[in-house]
Scaffold this motif. Structure first.
Motif: not given
Length: 80
Positions: A44-64
């Protein structure tokens, strides 16, 4: 402003290990749970851009995390 929310669900042979590897990198805006072989993370994030950034980081972490779980499984299997 209303919160933006994304829920990412992935299936794994060792979902508990994947979730355990992910949790240390979660921010306060994230929550991760496990049910059977599914890891579910809500962001959950306040902005769509913040949400996208966090989800992008999460996907990288998920791969690891998947690599960590696979390596742990292979290590256990090879030493039995």
């Amino acid at each position: 402003m209303s919160e933006r929310r994304a829920c990412v669900e992935t299936t794994h042979d060792d979902a508990s290990t994947v979730a355990a590897a992910l949790r240390p990198d979660n921010t306060p805006s994230m929550s991760t749970s496990v049910a059977d072989d599914v890891v579910r993370t809500t962001v959950e994030r306040e902005t769509a851009g913040g949400l996208q950034s966090t989800v992008d980081d999460y996907v990288v972490n998920l791969t690891v995390a998947e690599t960590v779980a696979r390596t742990a499984h292979e290590h256990r299997h090879n030493h039995e």
